[in-house]
Design a protein around this motif. Structure first.
Motif, short mmCIF file in Angstrom:
data_model
loop_
_atom_site.label_atom_id
_atom_site.label_comp_id
_atom_site.label_asym_id
_atom_site.label_seq_id
_atom_site.Cartn_x
_atom_site.Cartn_y
_atom_site.Cartn_z
N ARG A 1 28.48 -31.66 -22.38
CA ARG A 1 27.24 -32.20 -21.84
C ARG A 1 27.10 -31.73 -20.39
O ARG A 1 28.09 -31.40 -19.74
N ARG A 2 25.87 -31.71 -19.93
CA ARG A 2 25.61 -31.34 -18.53
C ARG A 2 25.38 -32.60 -17.71
O ARG A 2 24.68 -33.52 -18.15
N TYR A 3 25.97 -32.60 -16.54
CA TYR A 3 25.85 -33.75 -15.64
C TYR A 3 25.46 -33.27 -14.25
O TYR A 3 25.84 -32.17 -13.83
N TYR A 4 24.75 -34.10 -13.56
CA TYR A 4 24.69 -33.88 -12.13
C TYR A 4 25.84 -34.69 -11.54
O TYR A 4 26.25 -35.72 -12.09
N ASP B 1 24.10 -38.05 -16.61
CA ASP B 1 23.58 -36.98 -17.45
C ASP B 1 22.05 -37.01 -17.54
O ASP B 1 21.45 -36.20 -18.25
N ARG B 2 21.41 -37.89 -16.81
CA ARG B 2 19.96 -37.94 -16.77
C ARG B 2 19.43 -37.04 -15.66
O ARG B 2 20.19 -36.60 -14.80
N ASP B 3 18.13 -36.80 -15.70
CA ASP B 3 17.47 -35.98 -14.68
C ASP B 3 16.67 -36.86 -13.75
O ASP B 3 16.06 -37.84 -14.18
N PHE B 4 16.67 -36.50 -12.47
CA PHE B 4 15.96 -37.30 -11.47
C PHE B 4 15.22 -36.38 -10.52
O PHE B 4 15.61 -35.24 -10.29
N HIS B 5 14.17 -36.93 -9.96
CA HIS B 5 13.42 -36.18 -8.96
C HIS B 5 14.21 -36.11 -7.66
O HIS B 5 14.19 -35.10 -6.96
N ASP B 6 14.89 -37.20 -7.32
CA ASP B 6 15.62 -37.27 -6.05
C ASP B 6 17.07 -37.70 -6.32
O ASP B 6 17.35 -38.89 -6.43
N TYR B 7 17.94 -36.73 -6.45
CA TYR B 7 19.32 -37.05 -6.79
C TYR B 7 20.03 -37.82 -5.68
O TYR B 7 20.85 -38.69 -5.94
N THR C 1 24.72 -33.90 -3.42
CA THR C 1 24.69 -33.84 -4.87
C THR C 1 24.60 -32.39 -5.32
O THR C 1 24.17 -31.51 -4.55
N ILE C 2 25.01 -32.17 -6.54
CA ILE C 2 24.88 -30.85 -7.14
C ILE C 2 24.33 -31.06 -8.55
O ILE C 2 24.87 -31.82 -9.34
N ASN C 3 23.18 -30.41 -8.83
CA ASN C 3 22.51 -30.73 -10.08
C ASN C 3 23.08 -29.89 -11.23
O ASN C 3 24.06 -29.16 -11.08
N LYS C 4 22.43 -30.03 -12.38
CA LYS C 4 22.98 -29.43 -13.60
C LYS C 4 22.99 -27.91 -13.57
O LYS C 4 23.72 -27.28 -14.34
N ILE C 5 22.19 -27.32 -12.70
CA ILE C 5 22.19 -25.85 -12.60
C ILE C 5 22.87 -25.39 -11.32
O ILE C 5 22.77 -24.22 -10.95
N GLY C 6 23.56 -26.30 -10.65
CA GLY C 6 24.37 -25.90 -9.51
C GLY C 6 23.70 -25.91 -8.16
O GLY C 6 24.28 -25.44 -7.18
N ASP C 7 22.49 -26.45 -8.09
CA ASP C 7 21.81 -26.52 -6.80
C ASP C 7 22.31 -27.74 -6.03
O ASP C 7 22.37 -28.85 -6.56
#
Length: 125
Positions: free
Chosen positions: A30-33, A99-105, A50-56
């Motif tokens: 699974r992908r996680y931030y 594992d959820r997506d957020f606008h502001d991590y 923070t580091i998001n699911k694509i590494g940003d």
């Protein structure tokens, strides 16, 4: 059961450095931030990096240019390199994942699905 285990905290003088580590047992399929937040006595919890699911990576303004977040996927470890530490960096630092997506991590970090027990950082002047 997901576990996040932090280490690397300690006491340093202002201007010093510490590197925090967070070893996780997250599901590799699974992908996680992931990220870090901190809390100092009498202060609000603050998302630090923070580091998001694509590494940003995203950083709080208060730590930009001084802290660096990174991941070692092979070791399931998240790092926070902290340089030029200031007394106001003092606090308990928590590793988080979700594992959820957020606008502001950064804003969401303190309410993440998974959180470690924390590691204390003390910076003296």
């Amino acid at each position: 059961q997901v576990q996040l285990v932090e280490s690397g905290g300690g006491s340093v003088q202002a201007g010093g450095s510490l590197r925090l580590s967070c070893v996780s047992s997250l599901n590799k399929y699974r992908r996680y931030y992931m990220g870090w937040f901190r809390q100092a006595p009498g202060k609000e919890r603050e998302g630090v990096a923070t580091i998001n699911k694509i590494g940003d990576a995203t950083y709080a303004d208060s730590v930009k240019g001084r802290f660096t977040i990174s991941q070692d996927y092979a070791r399931n470890t998240l790092y926070l390199q902290m340089n030029s530490l200031k007394p106001e960096d003092t606090g308990m630092y928590y590793c988080v994942a979700d594992d959820r997506d957020f606008h502001d991590y950064l804003a969401h970090a303190p309410r993440s699905l998974f959180r470690g027990q924390g590691t204390q950082v003390n910076v003296s002047s």
